[in-house]
Motif scaffolding. Structure first.
Motif, PDB file in Angstrom:
ATOM      1  N   ASP A 108     -34.482   3.284  37.155  1.00 13.12           N
ATOM      2  CA  ASP A 108     -34.899   3.757  35.834  1.00 13.12           C
ATOM      3  C   ASP A 108     -33.995   3.245  34.718  1.00 13.12           C
ATOM      4  O   ASP A 108     -34.466   2.960  33.611  1.00 13.12           O
ATOM      5  N   THR A 109     -32.694   3.152  34.983  1.00 11.06           N
ATOM      6  CA  THR A 109     -31.755   2.792  33.924  1.00 11.06           C
ATOM      7  C   THR A 109     -31.475   1.291  33.851  1.00 11.06           C
ATOM      8  O   THR A 109     -31.142   0.775  32.780  1.00 11.06           O
ATOM      9  N   GLU A 110     -31.586   0.598  34.984  1.00 15.52           N
ATOM     10  CA  GLU A 110     -31.326  -0.844  35.011  1.00 15.52           C
ATOM     11  C   GLU A 110     -32.440  -1.559  35.778  1.00 15.52           C
ATOM     12  O   GLU A 110     -32.209  -2.116  36.851  1.00 15.52           O
ATOM     13  N   PRO A 111     -33.647  -1.548  35.215  1.00 16.14           N
ATOM     14  CA  PRO A 111     -34.779  -2.130  35.953  1.00 16.14           C
ATOM     15  C   PRO A 111     -34.610  -3.610  36.261  1.00 16.14           C
ATOM     16  O   PRO A 111     -35.068  -4.085  37.307  1.00 16.14           O
ATOM     17  N   ALA A 112     -33.969  -4.361  35.363  1.00 14.76           N
ATOM     18  CA  ALA A 112     -33.768  -5.788  35.630  1.00 14.76           C
ATOM     19  C   ALA A 112     -32.862  -5.985  36.840  1.00 14.76           C
ATOM     20  O   ALA A 112     -33.114  -6.847  37.689  1.00 14.76           O
ATOM     21  N   LEU A 113     -31.804  -5.184  36.924  1.00 15.08           N
ATOM     22  CA  LEU A 113     -30.895  -5.282  38.064  1.00 15.08           C
ATOM     23  C   LEU A 113     -31.619  -4.916  39.350  1.00 15.08           C
ATOM     24  O   LEU A 113     -31.514  -5.614  40.362  1.00 15.08           O
ATOM     25  N   PHE A 114     -32.360  -3.811  39.322  1.00 13.22           N
ATOM     26  CA  PHE A 114     -33.070  -3.383  40.523  1.00 13.22           C
ATOM     27  C   PHE A 114     -34.069  -4.456  40.945  1.00 13.22           C
ATOM     28  O   PHE A 114     -34.169  -4.806  42.125  1.00 13.22           O
ATOM     29  N   ALA A 115     -34.815  -4.992  39.968  1.00 15.92           N
ATOM     30  CA  ALA A 115     -35.802  -6.017  40.279  1.00 15.92           C
ATOM     31  C   ALA A 115     -35.134  -7.254  40.870  1.00 15.92           C
ATOM     32  O   ALA A 115     -35.644  -7.853  41.830  1.00 15.92           O
ATOM     33  N   TYR A 116     -33.982  -7.632  40.309  1.00 14.54           N
ATOM     34  CA  TYR A 116     -33.291  -8.819  40.816  1.00 14.54           C
ATOM     35  C   TYR A 116     -32.827  -8.603  42.252  1.00 14.54           C
ATOM     36  O   TYR A 116     -33.036  -9.463  43.123  1.00 14.54           O
ATOM     37  N   LEU A 117     -32.206  -7.460  42.526  1.00 14.64           N
ATOM     38  CA  LEU A 117     -31.744  -7.178  43.882  1.00 14.64           C
ATOM     39  C   LEU A 117     -32.913  -7.138  44.860  1.00 14.64           C
ATOM     40  O   LEU A 117     -32.808  -7.625  45.994  1.00 14.64           O
ATOM     41  N   LEU A 118     -34.018  -6.577  44.414  1.00 12.91           N
ATOM     42  CA  LEU A 118     -35.176  -6.422  45.279  1.00 12.91           C
ATOM     43  C   LEU A 118     -35.876  -7.755  45.541  1.00 12.91           C
ATOM     44  O   LEU A 118     -36.144  -8.115  46.694  1.00 12.91           O
ATOM     45  N   ILE A 119     -36.151  -8.495  44.481  1.00  6.44           N
ATOM     46  CA  ILE A 119     -36.967  -9.700  44.594  1.00  6.44           C
ATOM     47  C   ILE A 119     -36.195 -10.856  45.226  1.00  6.44           C
ATOM     48  O   ILE A 119     -36.772 -11.687  45.930  1.00  6.44           O
ATOM     49  N   HIS A 120     -34.889 -10.908  44.980  1.00 10.22           N
ATOM     50  CA  HIS A 120     -34.114 -12.075  45.412  1.00 10.22           C
ATOM     51  C   HIS A 120     -33.210 -11.803  46.606  1.00 10.22           C
ATOM     52  O   HIS A 120     -32.364 -12.635  46.941  1.00 10.22           O
TER      53      HIS A 120
END
Length: 202
Positions: A108-120
């Motif tokens: 919720d607070t760092e969606p870009a970070l979460f997305a990066y960790l998840l996708i890459h």
């Protein structure tokens, strides 16, 4: 996912370049999450930060090294926070609820970070250390071993438990789940607890 990158405001550059380095990492994280590493150029990052490409190379020898360092450092931070939960909480249900809450807040607070960790993750997991302080899967597996699961069962259960968090996050990333992921934390925790209890008492 397609929103323009939120470029941090320029900070005064410290003598050791730490402010510039932090800005490079923040802009790169946003761009990598949105466009992928392959779809992001060094020029994109440099323009977002407001520095020359040469200045960027003084901090990171290549885009690929920047991507790897971003992943490993943020992944290790998350693993360390899970280890801290494991050490702090005594009850298994409290541990699981706290870890799920931690993941939901990160989303919720760092969606870009979460997305990066998840996708890459598949591009960098081979470089992740084995120890729980730097490895999210091992941090969760150690928590489960402390609850009495054998090493083999703990690893499988950790994978299934993480899936209960990751898949709702994927749905949320693509708009299939509305609202903050933290609103789903209780339901996600219940699912993880069910999996863990089933593994403890097959």
């Amino acid at each position: 996912m397609n929103a323009p990158a939120r470029v941090p405001p320029r900070a005064r550059r410290g003598r050791d370049g730490t402010d510039t380095r932090a800005r490079i990492e923040a802009v790169a994280l946003e761009l990598f999450a949105q466009k992928g590493v392959a779809g992001t150029s060094v020029r994109d990052i440099a323009q977002g930060v407001g520095v020359s490409e040469g200045a960027l190379y003084r901090h990171f020898p290549s885009k690929e090294e920047l991507a790897r360092e971003l992943f490993l450092s943020r992944y290790a931070t998350l693993a360390g926070e899970i280890c801290a939960v494991d050490a702090r909480e005594k009850d298994l249900r409290a541990k699981i609820s706290a870890v799920v809450g931690l993941a939901c807040r990160l989303f919720d607070t760092e969606p870009a970070l979460f997305a990066y960790l998840l996708i890459h993750q598949h591009e960098h997991l081979a470089s992740v250390p084995d120890g729980p302080e730097g490895n999210v899967v091992e941090a969760v597996a150690r928590l489960l071993r402390g609850a009495g699961l054998s090493p083999e069962r703990a690893t499988l259960t950790a994978a299934m438990a993480l899936g209960c968090v990751v898949q709702p996050a994927v749905f949320a990333l693509y708009g299939r789940i509305k609202g903050p992921l933290a609103a789903q934390a209780e339901a996600i925790s219940a699912a993880v607890i069910g999996i863990v209890e089933g593994a403890r008492h097959p």
